[in-house]
Design a protein around this motif. Structure first.
Motif, mmCIF file in Angstrom:
data_model
loop_
_atom_site.group_PDB
_atom_site.id
_atom_site.type_symbol
_atom_site.label_atom_id
_atom_site.label_comp_id
_atom_site.label_asym_id
_atom_site.label_seq_id
_atom_site.Cartn_x
_atom_site.Cartn_y
_atom_site.Cartn_z
ATOM 1 N N ASN A 54 0.825 -1.209 0.000
ATOM 2 C CA ASN A 54 0.000 0.000 0.000
ATOM 3 C C ASN A 54 0.858 1.258 0.000
ATOM 4 O O ASN A 54 0.542 2.245 -0.681
ATOM 5 C CB ASN A 54 -0.931 0.002 1.214
ATOM 6 C CG ASN A 54 -2.007 -1.067 1.117
ATOM 7 O OD1 ASN A 54 -2.390 -1.472 0.017
ATOM 8 N ND2 ASN A 54 -2.490 -1.528 2.261
ATOM 9 N N GLU A 55 1.952 1.207 0.766
ATOM 10 C CA GLU A 55 2.852 2.364 0.791
ATOM 11 C C GLU A 55 3.501 2.577 -0.575
ATOM 12 O O GLU A 55 3.659 3.717 -1.026
ATOM 13 C CB GLU A 55 3.921 2.156 1.865
ATOM 14 C CG GLU A 55 3.379 2.225 3.289
ATOM 15 C CD GLU A 55 4.446 1.921 4.328
ATOM 16 O OE1 GLU A 55 5.565 1.532 3.911
ATOM 17 O OE2 GLU A 55 4.165 2.060 5.532
ATOM 18 N N LEU A 56 3.869 1.472 -1.232
ATOM 19 C CA LEU A 56 4.467 1.591 -2.565
ATOM 20 C C LEU A 56 3.451 2.132 -3.570
ATOM 21 O O LEU A 56 3.791 2.954 -4.429
ATOM 22 C CB LEU A 56 4.992 0.228 -3.025
ATOM 23 C CG LEU A 56 6.247 -0.290 -2.303
ATOM 24 C CD1 LEU A 56 6.567 -1.705 -2.759
ATOM 25 C CD2 LEU A 56 7.435 0.633 -2.575
ATOM 26 N N ARG A 57 2.203 1.665 -3.469
ATOM 27 C CA ARG A 57 1.162 2.169 -4.363
ATOM 28 C C ARG A 57 0.936 3.662 -4.141
ATOM 29 O O ARG A 57 0.804 4.433 -5.097
ATOM 30 C CB ARG A 57 -0.133 1.407 -4.130
ATOM 31 C CG ARG A 57 -0.119 -0.024 -4.665
ATOM 32 C CD ARG A 57 -1.422 -0.727 -4.343
ATOM 33 N NE ARG A 57 -1.441 -2.083 -4.886
ATOM 34 C CZ ARG A 57 -2.418 -2.962 -4.664
ATOM 35 N NH1 ARG A 57 -3.459 -2.614 -3.905
ATOM 36 N NH2 ARG A 57 -2.358 -4.168 -5.195
ATOM 37 N N LEU A 58 0.894 4.064 -2.867
ATOM 38 C CA LEU A 58 0.712 5.479 -2.553
ATOM 39 C C LEU A 58 1.880 6.306 -3.076
ATOM 40 O O LEU A 58 1.692 7.380 -3.659
ATOM 41 C CB LEU A 58 0.571 5.657 -1.040
ATOM 42 C CG LEU A 58 0.419 7.101 -0.541
ATOM 43 C CD1 LEU A 58 -0.827 7.738 -1.144
ATOM 44 C CD2 LEU A 58 0.356 7.137 0.980
ATOM 45 N N ALA A 59 3.103 5.785 -2.870
ATOM 46 C CA ALA A 59 4.280 6.502 -3.365
ATOM 47 C C ALA A 59 4.251 6.616 -4.886
ATOM 48 O O ALA A 59 4.594 7.654 -5.454
ATOM 49 C CB ALA A 59 5.552 5.788 -2.906
ATOM 50 N N ARG A 61 1.539 6.617 -6.806
ATOM 51 C CA ARG A 61 0.495 7.569 -7.180
ATOM 52 C C ARG A 61 0.958 9.006 -6.964
ATOM 53 O O ARG A 61 0.717 9.889 -7.794
ATOM 54 C CB ARG A 61 -0.769 7.285 -6.370
ATOM 55 C CG ARG A 61 -1.956 8.140 -6.773
ATOM 56 C CD ARG A 61 -3.266 7.590 -6.247
ATOM 57 N NE ARG A 61 -3.266 7.485 -4.797
ATOM 58 C CZ ARG A 61 -3.223 6.350 -4.118
ATOM 59 N NH1 ARG A 61 -3.157 5.197 -4.772
ATOM 60 N NH2 ARG A 61 -3.243 6.339 -2.796
ATOM 61 N N LEU A 62 1.652 9.235 -5.833
ATOM 62 C CA LEU A 62 2.177 10.576 -5.570
ATOM 63 C C LEU A 62 3.224 10.970 -6.607
ATOM 64 O O LEU A 62 3.278 12.130 -7.041
ATOM 65 C CB LEU A 62 2.782 10.632 -4.165
ATOM 66 C CG LEU A 62 1.796 10.527 -3.000
ATOM 67 C CD1 LEU A 62 2.542 10.483 -1.674
ATOM 68 C CD2 LEU A 62 0.813 11.693 -3.023
ATOM 69 N N ALA A 63 4.045 9.993 -7.009
ATOM 70 C CA ALA A 63 5.061 10.281 -8.026
ATOM 71 C C ALA A 63 4.412 10.658 -9.354
ATOM 72 O O ALA A 63 4.854 11.594 -10.037
ATOM 73 C CB ALA A 63 5.975 9.071 -8.204
ATOM 74 N N ARG A 66 2.982 14.143 -9.013
ATOM 75 C CA ARG A 66 4.048 15.147 -9.066
ATOM 76 C C ARG A 66 4.576 15.310 -10.485
ATOM 77 O O ARG A 66 4.865 16.427 -10.924
ATOM 78 C CB ARG A 66 5.183 14.735 -8.132
ATOM 79 C CG ARG A 66 4.822 14.849 -6.651
ATOM 80 C CD ARG A 66 5.922 14.303 -5.769
ATOM 81 N NE ARG A 66 5.568 14.382 -4.359
ATOM 82 C CZ ARG A 66 6.283 13.844 -3.384
ATOM 83 N NH1 ARG A 66 7.403 13.179 -3.682
ATOM 84 N NH2 ARG A 66 5.898 13.957 -2.128
ATOM 85 N N ARG A 67 4.688 14.195 -11.198
ATOM 86 C CA ARG A 67 5.161 14.274 -12.582
ATOM 87 C C ARG A 67 4.181 15.056 -13.446
ATOM 88 O O ARG A 67 4.585 15.898 -14.260
ATOM 89 C CB ARG A 67 5.344 12.867 -13.137
ATOM 90 C CG ARG A 67 5.838 12.837 -14.578
ATOM 91 C CD ARG A 67 6.047 11.420 -15.050
ATOM 92 N NE ARG A 67 6.492 11.384 -16.428
ATOM 93 C CZ ARG A 67 6.728 10.271 -17.103
ATOM 94 N NH1 ARG A 67 6.574 9.099 -16.494
ATOM 95 N NH2 ARG A 67 7.127 10.312 -18.355
ATOM 96 N N ALA A 68 2.871 14.774 -13.255
ATOM 97 C CA ALA A 68 1.861 15.507 -14.020
ATOM 98 C C ALA A 68 1.905 16.995 -13.684
ATOM 99 O O ALA A 68 1.776 17.850 -14.568
ATOM 100 C CB ALA A 68 0.473 14.933 -13.734
ATOM 101 N N LYS A 69 2.100 17.315 -12.398
ATOM 102 C CA LYS A 69 2.173 18.717 -11.990
ATOM 103 C C LYS A 69 3.399 19.392 -12.584
ATOM 104 O O LYS A 69 3.322 20.542 -13.046
ATOM 105 C CB LYS A 69 2.221 18.802 -10.460
ATOM 106 C CG LYS A 69 2.128 20.216 -9.919
ATOM 107 C CD LYS A 69 0.812 20.863 -10.279
ATOM 108 C CE LYS A 69 0.692 22.244 -9.677
ATOM 109 N NZ LYS A 69 -0.591 22.903 -10.045
#
Length: 214
Positions: A54-59, A61-63, A66-69
């Motif tokens: 779950n932590e890897l999935r969250l990381a 998704r956040l990555a 951030r890339r899209a931003k």
């Protein structure tokens, strides 16, 4: 003297069976305890792995967010730089104050202005090499690597409403105006003799295309 075994054989077998049964029961208990302990440990391992997943999935998704931003900010930055490039080159064009000097060189005292407008505008068009060399276009930075090459076509022009002493004075003013290096074209839109004036002044309207520098 020989020993006599007073313990019945059946009883002896019963004791052995009880001993084996007890040992088997203890072994089963030990096995159950081991299985229970292993199950608890396995559950903890599974929960830990799920938490890590779950932590890897969250990381991940956040990555991606951030890339899209970053891509969005990069596109906005490119558009800002593009607009700044346009503004910088527009600032290099001729100003209204400079146009006063141009007009003053064309006047000879026989023409009087009643209204004067100077405007600068533009539009994005497809780049044409022959048009770019004409000096009325600004090459725009590309939008992305594969973006089409476009130019900003400048439209700087004047609108003149004035009076001339006569048609000869009007023609002389137009000719002197066209001779100025800053002027590209002069069009006479309208002329009318002001019959109410004692000397029959000529009212006229001109559209003047200014040669924009790049």
């Amino acid at each position: 003297m020989s020993e006599i075994d007073l313990i019945p054989t059946a009883y002896r077998r019963s004791l052995r069976l009880r001993s084996w049964t007890l040992r088997l029961a203890l072994a089963v208990v030990a096995l159950v305890a081991a299985v229970g302990t292993g199950k608890v440990g396995l559950s903890q391992v599974i929960r830990s792995e799920r938490r890590e997943v779950n932590e890897l999935r969250l990381a991940g998704r956040l990555a991606l967010e951030r890339r899209a931003k970053l891509e969005e900010l990069s596109a906005e930055g490119a558009e800002i730089r593009r607009q700044l490039a346009i503004l910088e080159q527009l600032r290099e064009g001729i100003t209204a104050q400079q146009m006063f000097v141009v007009i003053d060189r064309a006047l000879d005292g026989t023409v009087w202005f009643s209204n004067w407008k100077f405007r600068r505008a533009g539009e994005v068009v497809e780049r044409k090499p022959e048009a770019v060399h004409a000096g009325h276009f600004i090459v725009l930075p590309r939008k992305g690597k594969d973006g089409p090459e476009q130019v900003w076509r400048l439209r700087a022009h004047m609108e003149i409403h004035a009076q001339a002493r006569d048609h000869s004075s009007l023609a002389r003013f137009v000719r002197r105006l066209v001779e100025q290096p800053e002027i590209d074209e002069v069009r006479v839109l309208n002329t009318r003799v002001h019959s109410s004036a004692p000397s029959a002044l000529v009212d006229f309207e001109l559209a003047v295309l200014v040669r924009t520098r790049t």
